[in-house]
Design a protein around this motif. Structure first.
Motif, PDB file in Angstrom:
ATOM      1  N   GLN A  18     -19.757  34.094  26.081  1.00 56.03           N
ATOM      2  CA  GLN A  18     -18.805  34.810  26.937  1.00 56.03           C
ATOM      3  C   GLN A  18     -19.521  35.780  27.871  1.00 56.03           C
ATOM      4  O   GLN A  18     -19.186  35.872  29.062  1.00 56.03           O
ATOM      5  CB  GLN A  18     -17.794  35.562  26.071  1.00 56.03           C
ATOM      6  CG  GLN A  18     -16.852  34.669  25.294  1.00 56.03           C
ATOM      7  CD  GLN A  18     -15.824  35.455  24.508  1.00 56.03           C
ATOM      8  OE1 GLN A  18     -15.445  36.550  24.899  1.00 56.03           O
ATOM      9  NE2 GLN A  18     -15.368  34.906  23.398  1.00 56.03           N
ATOM     10  N   ASP A 165     -12.195  35.373  19.028  1.00 51.78           N
ATOM     11  CA  ASP A 165     -11.363  36.499  19.447  1.00 51.78           C
ATOM     12  C   ASP A 165     -12.055  37.827  19.163  1.00 51.78           C
ATOM     13  O   ASP A 165     -11.933  38.778  19.940  1.00 51.78           O
ATOM     14  CB  ASP A 165     -10.007  36.446  18.745  1.00 51.78           C
ATOM     15  CG  ASP A 165      -9.106  35.341  19.275  1.00 51.78           C
ATOM     16  OD1 ASP A 165      -9.435  34.762  20.325  1.00 51.78           O
ATOM     17  OD2 ASP A 165      -8.080  35.052  18.629  1.00 51.78           O
ATOM     18  N   SER A 168     -14.431  38.209  21.930  1.00 48.93           N
ATOM     19  CA  SER A 168     -13.791  38.611  23.190  1.00 48.93           C
ATOM     20  C   SER A 168     -13.611  40.120  23.255  1.00 48.93           C
ATOM     21  O   SER A 168     -13.841  40.748  24.297  1.00 48.93           O
ATOM     22  CB  SER A 168     -12.439  37.916  23.333  1.00 48.93           C
ATOM     23  OG  SER A 168     -12.597  36.516  23.479  1.00 48.93           O
ATOM     24  N   VAL A 169     -13.190  40.712  22.142  1.00 47.93           N
ATOM     25  CA  VAL A 169     -13.022  42.167  22.117  1.00 47.93           C
ATOM     26  C   VAL A 169     -14.386  42.854  22.172  1.00 47.93           C
ATOM     27  O   VAL A 169     -14.553  43.870  22.855  1.00 47.93           O
ATOM     28  CB  VAL A 169     -12.225  42.600  20.877  1.00 47.93           C
ATOM     29  CG1 VAL A 169     -12.122  44.125  20.811  1.00 47.93           C
ATOM     30  CG2 VAL A 169     -10.823  41.982  20.897  1.00 47.93           C
ATOM     31  N   ARG A 171     -17.027  41.745  23.659  1.00 52.52           N
ATOM     32  CA  ARG A 171     -17.503  41.651  25.046  1.00 52.52           C
ATOM     33  C   ARG A 171     -16.914  42.767  25.898  1.00 52.52           C
ATOM     34  O   ARG A 171     -17.626  43.426  26.675  1.00 52.52           O
ATOM     35  CB  ARG A 171     -17.125  40.296  25.644  1.00 52.52           C
ATOM     36  CG  ARG A 171     -17.470  40.164  27.119  1.00 52.52           C
ATOM     37  CD  ARG A 171     -17.000  38.841  27.690  1.00 52.52           C
ATOM     38  NE  ARG A 171     -15.570  38.658  27.577  1.00 52.52           N
ATOM     39  CZ  ARG A 171     -14.659  39.186  28.390  1.00 52.52           C
ATOM     40  NH1 ARG A 171     -15.052  39.983  29.388  1.00 52.52           N
ATOM     41  NH2 ARG A 171     -13.380  38.950  28.233  1.00 52.52           N
ATOM     42  N   LEU A 172     -15.608  42.980  25.762  1.00 48.62           N
ATOM     43  CA  LEU A 172     -14.969  44.053  26.525  1.00 48.62           C
ATOM     44  C   LEU A 172     -15.563  45.405  26.165  1.00 48.62           C
ATOM     45  O   LEU A 172     -15.831  46.232  27.040  1.00 48.62           O
ATOM     46  CB  LEU A 172     -13.468  44.051  26.261  1.00 48.62           C
ATOM     47  CG  LEU A 172     -12.683  42.847  26.772  1.00 48.62           C
ATOM     48  CD1 LEU A 172     -11.235  42.926  26.297  1.00 48.62           C
ATOM     49  CD2 LEU A 172     -12.736  42.765  28.291  1.00 48.62           C
ATOM     50  N   VAL A 254      -5.608  41.988  19.871  1.00 47.45           N
ATOM     51  CA  VAL A 254      -6.388  41.049  20.689  1.00 47.45           C
ATOM     52  C   VAL A 254      -5.703  40.772  22.021  1.00 47.45           C
ATOM     53  O   VAL A 254      -6.317  40.936  23.080  1.00 47.45           O
ATOM     54  CB  VAL A 254      -6.680  39.754  19.908  1.00 47.45           C
ATOM     55  CG1 VAL A 254      -7.280  38.692  20.828  1.00 47.45           C
ATOM     56  CG2 VAL A 254      -7.627  40.042  18.743  1.00 47.45           C
ATOM     57  N   THR A 258      -7.353  41.956  25.535  1.00 48.88           N
ATOM     58  CA  THR A 258      -7.981  40.891  26.318  1.00 48.88           C
ATOM     59  C   THR A 258      -7.061  40.289  27.367  1.00 48.88           C
ATOM     60  O   THR A 258      -7.535  39.611  28.294  1.00 48.88           O
ATOM     61  CB  THR A 258      -8.471  39.754  25.407  1.00 48.88           C
ATOM     62  OG1 THR A 258      -7.343  39.093  24.815  1.00 48.88           O
ATOM     63  CG2 THR A 258      -9.391  40.293  24.317  1.00 48.88           C
ATOM     64  N   CYS A 260      -5.133  37.879  26.683  1.00 46.92           N
ATOM     65  CA  CYS A 260      -4.954  36.484  26.271  1.00 46.92           C
ATOM     66  C   CYS A 260      -4.383  36.460  24.855  1.00 46.92           C
ATOM     67  O   CYS A 260      -4.710  37.319  24.036  1.00 46.92           O
ATOM     68  CB  CYS A 260      -6.286  35.734  26.283  1.00 46.92           C
ATOM     69  SG  CYS A 260      -7.063  35.648  27.910  1.00 46.92           S
TER      70      CYS A 260
END
Length: 284
Positions: A18, A165, A168-169, A171-172, A254, A258, A260
């Motif tokens: 990602q 997931d 994804s968090v 990464r943020l 999540v 995100t 999403c």
């Protein structure tokens, strides 16, 4: 520079992909065997072992943000090495059991790492996920050979989370403002029981599988030689024996963070069907 430790694990692999896809470089991946690892183009592979913090110096050089999974090594020494190297921000994956089952040994250990990080002088973000979807890989051999899954607590549903997931968090938290000093409890989008997980795996494989309910005592007998008696008891508590409302609650963290929806278990099963397919013929 962002350093992702556990770079070949379920979360680390997804996180590197990602970050790379979004141009969040420069990126560095820590692995015990850098020569054999394969990472996205542009990711610098560095050899190092979290259990031996003295090996981390080159990997930490120039790093400003660090991704770390609690319990993967000598956490106190790793955090100390990161601080000495000038790391500014650490994103730590802990466990939701810190808040739902604080008396469990693993939860106390995770809380101790969280406390070390919060007191380290570095900026921090803590992620507390619930049960990983990838824990279903514990059943892979039984599925390959016998087409069966033996487990207790068939009526207990938990909001199992896809490791992607969590990535994804993470990464943020590593790349966007607003996450420093935050604790994010993370779950999947739905409660799912063990028999429902087996149904999803069966659908992904296109074959019949059988769920067999066993007692807690039988489950402990099977698990203890692999993970130790105390850890087996803890796993059995949080997968059915001592589930409370906080552990089983479906949180919207999540999608809120995100933008999403959370990934359902059936998608994880489809993505990982190859891990359950037989090298030997199925007999059940």
């Amino acid at each position: 520079m962002i350093l992702v430790t556990g770079a070949t694990g379920n979360i680390g692999t997804a996180l590197l992909r990602q970050l790379s896809d979004r141009g969040a470089g420069p990126l560095r991946a820590l692995t015990r065997n850098a020569a054999r690892a394969t990472f996205p183009a542009g990711v610098e592979a560095m050899a190092g072992d979290l259990a031996r913090p003295e090996t981390l110096g080159p990997a930490l050089d120039g790093v400003r943000a660090l991704f770390l999974v609690s319990g993967m090594g000598a956490d106190a020494d790793v955090l100390a090495a990161a601080r000495r190297a000038g790391v500014e921000h650490v994103v730590l994956v802990s466990s939701i059991t810190v808040q739902t089952h604080p008396d469990l040994p693993a939860a106390r250990q995770n809380l101790a790492v969280e406390t070390l990080l919060r007191d380290s002088g570095m900026a921090w973000t803590i992620l507390r996920p619930t049960q990983f979807a990838s824990n279903a890989l514990w059943w892979a051999e039984s599925i390959r050979v016998h087409g069966t899954v033996h487990a207790p607590y068939p009526d207990t549903g938990l909001p199992t989370i896809h490791p992607g997931d969590i990535a994804s968090v993470a990464r943020l938290a590593l790349t966007e403002p607003g996450h420093r000093g935050q604790i994010h409890a993370l779950t999947g989008p739905e409660r799912i029981t063990a028999p429902q997980q087996v149904e999803a795996i069966a659908a992904a494989l296109g074959r019949d599988l059988t769920f067999v309910e066993i007692s807690r005592e039988e489950a402990h007998r099977r698990m203890a030689p692999v993970m130790g008696s105390e850890t087996a008891d803890a796993v059995l508590d949080v997968t059915g024996g001592d589930v409370n409302a906080d552990l089983s609650a479906v949180r919207d963290t999540v999608p809120r963070l995100t933008g999403c929806p959370g990934t359902p278990f059936r998608r994880w099963a489809t993505e990982n069907a190859a891990a359950f397919r037989a090298a030997a013929p199925a007999v059940g």
